[in-house]
Design an enzyme around this catalytic site. Structure first.
Site, PDB file in Angstrom:
ATOM      1  N   CYS A 118       0.824  -1.286   0.009  1.00  0.00           N
ATOM      2  CA  CYS A 118       0.569  -0.289  -0.252  1.00  0.00           C
ATOM      3  C   CYS A 118       0.731   1.454   0.111  1.00  0.00           C
ATOM      4  O   CYS A 118       0.307   2.242  -0.931  1.00  0.00           O
ATOM      5  CB  CYS A 118      -0.695   0.573   1.133  1.00  0.00           C
ATOM      6  SG  CYS A 118      -1.977  -1.250   1.355  1.00  0.00           S
ATOM      7  N   ASP A 508      43.065  10.335  -1.685  1.00  0.00           N
ATOM      8  CA  ASP A 508      44.140  11.826  -1.610  1.00  0.00           C
ATOM      9  C   ASP A 508      45.499  10.146  -0.079  1.00  0.00           C
ATOM     10  O   ASP A 508      45.561   9.519   0.136  1.00  0.00           O
ATOM     11  CB  ASP A 508      43.049  12.166  -1.261  1.00  0.00           C
ATOM     12  CG  ASP A 508      43.646  13.745  -0.786  1.00  0.00           C
ATOM     13  OD1 ASP A 508      44.813  14.216  -1.651  1.00  0.00           O
ATOM     14  OD2 ASP A 508      43.852  13.837   0.655  1.00  0.00           O
ATOM     15  N   ASP A 706      39.359  17.490  -2.452  1.00  0.00           N
ATOM     16  CA  ASP A 706      38.507  16.720  -3.574  1.00  0.00           C
ATOM     17  C   ASP A 706      37.320  16.579  -3.882  1.00  0.00           C
ATOM     18  O   ASP A 706      37.519  15.480  -4.443  1.00  0.00           O
ATOM     19  CB  ASP A 706      39.208  16.008  -2.576  1.00  0.00           C
ATOM     20  CG  ASP A 706      40.834  15.232  -1.760  1.00  0.00           C
ATOM     21  OD1 ASP A 706      41.748  15.470  -2.675  1.00  0.00           O
ATOM     22  OD2 ASP A 706      40.595  15.578  -0.574  1.00  0.00           O
TER      23      ASP A 706
END
Length: 809
Positions: A118, A508, A706
């Site tokens: 539902c 990184d 970054d």
């Protein structure tokens, strides 16, 4: 080295920061066409220098400039100056003020929503309402979240939603959530308990009458009356619900299927089976609802970090207030055992704090005067006095709560598939049941309609897809909750599922694999310059940078910077900086800067980062800055290899010597050094060509610096994200500690979650198919069919609960 320029302090900023009672105006601007991260940093730095600007932040990922302006006259003129700064740095960028209409996003609580099928119907029909941009039902929190295109239509849209909810689920209450709905859940739970009690009493009376009719011999008429009474008591609501739904055009739902199946049983003389099937269906539904509600509460408890109150200090009095009432600059008291309600700085007291709710770490951390403290942590033993630095809406705890609570709105592909599957599965089984009832008696000799109608009725019982529609999203949300408990924030089921297919992890270096705490380890002056003079020149040159290398040089200098001495500051991206200091030109940067300016320099082979300094085009010497590798990094790379990640790569702007040494020490497969931000994106693009079509690439960085690479990767993971607004915004997954080994934990949690989800899919569909086959061949009854519906759903929900457990991850 100085790629993200931002003034650390200025007379204007110092003056503003000391006036916390001054009202500030917040404005947001979209920088259309902004494509250079370096230029974004320049814009931020220049705007921060303006008098009247309390703070300026450029989010490169969303291309948004956020200004906090001191309430002064001439705001329009100030904004014009800001616009001129933007266009002078990036001439093609258009500055447009961002208009935020909070009324466009509405959350509607669907009290009593327990049917996953539902919920999918409500979501589907809400999306078709005129003026609704998007609608999504979060079944876990029983919320409908709608985005409205025109706020003037919101009342009409909400009325339409109330109507369609009433049509699909008449017993569900529709409550529009606003800031004053804090007690809604408690009221809902109380009403739910009362409703459960009345249901149990009704079922008990019906079951008692059914037991009497079955156990004792009665004339057939009395027996039928007793069965009918027990049926009405047990299943009357179901039949009425089916009739209401048929009148509204909603045919294929659980109420209709169970009504047809049980009334059909009465029609062919199977009275006891008709009542018994309805009884056990209702009991199964009740247990299923209890299991779903308990799992909701369990998952919510994992993330229950919202503080209930704040002890606001007003003069010498302590007032107990809502955290949302506390303003920046206010002073609060946190007693032992209490949660810290808002982000701030400790101005008095010392204590140990439990950060487990935020980071998953069980070891308490010591805080004292001058330390920053985050909301959501628990004060263990001392009395702390804290100066508030962020309002509740901007605090760490609010951001994390919002992130996790809305995580289930981003559906995984598997969830979307199941939702679509459910739309076609039920009608298909219903038509198959009709065929089963009508065709065999016509084509098989000796076949009776009553026998095949019975088989068809059993078909109907097993045709509801609730086991899948409920348990699948619950499994994903359980996984997200379990990850949160382990200090990993996953922004949605789509990202959790994507973590299963990770082939490459790209890191990184600074602040991710290394601690990001740089120290000056070597000072080598040349041409009759002393060490102190060399460090002083470098410190003045790097003064406007917030890069860790610049910070380490300033720390090594240790004296006050007289800014009037600095003129014509210029950042040279990827090279270094140039300033005029006391009339002399000072250059500080890497070897590329020396080559660019045609300055003969001393070539150095070292594991640290080398900053070369030149004064008036003459080489003055170099400074070596070293960073430490995190103790956890070696373990992280090994763990990723152990779970099947094919390649680990490091992208760094540092020199090749440093990058190669660290990559070898950690066991990385590949390293690319001396990269500018745009070159990192290029390298990532190249890696995309190496992976398989279904494989995913993860980039792990430490925040907004970054942003371009985080955005380009399939999954962006931010390290050390607690308290970093930029990291939380930019990434898809946030590791709330500085431990890269949590990346492997996140992937393990994702794999466990998918395993549980697949178990539920295979189990639910497998059992239903087996029962359908058995029933079709006359080897199964309605009893097995009831188990195939509510029994399977209950077991699937209980299995989904296992996704929350993250021990030994």
């Amino acid at each position: 080295m100085a790629s993200n320029i931002k003034i650390a302090s200025s007379p204007v900023k110092a003056q503003l920061s000391n006036k916390n009672n001054v009202r500030k105006i917040k404005k947001e601007f979209i920088l259309e066409g902004l494509g250079c991260a370096n230029c974004a940093a320049k814009i931020e730095q220049k705007v921060n220098e303006l008098e009247g600007i309390n703070s300026a932040n450029v989010n490169f990922l969303t291309k948004t400039l956020t200004l906090e302006i001191k309430e002064i006259t001439g705001i329009e003129e100030l904004i014009k100056v800001v616009t001129n700064i933007v266009t002078s740095i990036e001439s093609h960028v258009k500055v447009k003020e961002k208009v935020i209409e909070k009324s466009l996003r509405k959350e509607i609580l669907l009290e009593g929503l327990c049917c996953g099928n539902c919920a999918a119907k409500i979501e589907r029909e809400s999306n078709t309402i005129d003026g609704v941009k998007s609608a999504l039902v979060d079944f876990i929190s029983t919320k409908l979240i709608i985005e409205i295109e025109d706020s003037s239509k919101q009342n009409a849209i909400i009325d339409n939603i109330k109507g369609l909810v009433k049509r699909i689920e008449p017993d569900v209450k529709v409550v529009v959530i606003d800031d004053k709905n804090n007690s809604l859940k408690n009221k809902e739970e109380e009403a739910e308990e009362e409703n459960n009690k009345s249901e149990i009493i009704r079922f008990a009376i019906g079951a008692l009458i059914f037991g009497v009719a079955t156990a004792m011999k009665f004339p057939s008429v009395i027996e039928l009356v007793l069965y009918l009474i027990s049926y009405v008591l047990i299943g009357g609501e179901v039949v009425l619900g089916a009739l209401r739904n048929i009148r509204r055009g909603q045919v294929f739902d659980e109420n209709f299927l169970m009504s047809i199946a049980t009334i059909g049983a009465f029609a062919i003389g199977e009275y006891p089976e008709g009542v018994a099937v309805m009884l056990f269906y209702q009991i199964g539904e009740m247990f299923q609802d209890m299991a779903v509600n308990r799992s909701r509460k369990s998952i919510s408890a994992l993330m229950d970090i919202r503080p209930d109150f704040a002890n606001l200090k007003i003069n010498d009095e302590i007032k107990n207030v809502d955290p949302e009432e506390v303003k920046i600059g206010d002073v609060i008291i946190v007693k032992p055992g209490e949660k810290v309600p808002l982000d701030g700085k400790v101005i008095e007291g010392n204590s140990m704090v439990d950060t487990a709710a935020l980071t998953g770490e069980s070891v308490p951390r010591k805080v004292g005067v001058g330390d920053s403290i985050l909301s959501g942590v628990i004060n263990k033993n001392g009395l702390l006095t804290i100066e508030v630095e962020k309002e509740f809406g901007d605090s760490t705890v609010a951001k994390i709560l919002d992130l996790v609570q809305n995580a289930s709105s981003k559906k995984a592909p598997t969830e979307n598939f199941i939702t679509k599957f459910a739309r076609y599965y039920t009608p298909a089984v219903v038509f198959a049941a009709l065929a089963l009832a009508a065709i065999p008696p016509l084509v098989i000799d000796g076949a009776t309609f009553s026998e095949w109608v019975y088989r068809a009725l059993a078909f109907l019982v097993v045709s509801c897809p609730c086991a899948l529609v409920v348990s699948i999203p619950l499994g994903f949300f359980g996984g997200i909750g379990g990850a949160s408990k382990n200090g990993i924030l996953v922004k949605g089921g789509n990202y959790l599922e994507a973590l299963n297919d990770v082939e490459m992890v790209v890191f990184d270096k600074t602040g991710t694999l290394t601690k990001g705490i740089f120290k000056v380890t070597e000072i080598k002056p040349e041409n009759n310059i002393s060490e102190d003079e060399l460090v002083a020149c470098a410190a003045y040159a790097e003064n406007y940078s917030n890069h860790p290398i610049a910070t380490s040089i300033l720390r090594a200098y240790g004296s006050e910077i007289i800014r009037d001495k600095i003129k014509d500051y210029e950042e040279i991206s990827g090279h270094g900086v140039k300033v005029i200091l006391d009339g002399k030109e000072v250059l500080a940067g890497n070897y590329k800067l020396m080559n660019k300016e045609n300055i003969a320099y001393k070539q150095v082979e070292t594991i640290g980062t080398v900053v070369h300094v030149a004064i008036d085009k003459k080489y003055a010497g170099y400074i070596v800055i070293s960073d430490e590798v995190k103790e956890d990094s070696v373990k992280a790379i090994k763990a990723l290899k152990d779970i099947g990640v094919k390649k680990t790569v490091m992208l760094t702007g540092d020199n090749k010597t440093v990058g190669t040494k660290i990559a070898k020490e950690l066991g990385l497969d590949e390293v690319h050094a001396e990269l500018l931000p745009d070159q990192k994106v290029e390298r990532l693009e190249a890696l995309f060509k190496e992976k398989s079509p279904k494989g995913k690439i993860v980039f792990v960085g430490d925040g907004i610096n970054d942003a371009p690479v985080l955005a380009r990767a399939d999954i962006g993971i931010a390290m050390g994200g607690v308290g970093s607004d930029a990291a939380i915004e930019a990434a898809d997954v946030v590791i709330m500690t500085d431990e890269p080994s949590k990346i492997a934990s996140a992937i393990k949690i994702a794999k466990k979650t998918r395993s549980i989800v697949m178990q539920n899919i295979v189990f639910a569909l497998g059992v239903k198919v087996i029962i359908l086959v058995l029933v079709a061949f006359g080897l199964g009854t309605m009893w097995e069919a009831v188990f195939g519906d509510v029994g399977v759903a209950l077991l699937a929900v209980l299995n989904a609960m296992r996704a929350m457990k993250v021990e030994n991850m």
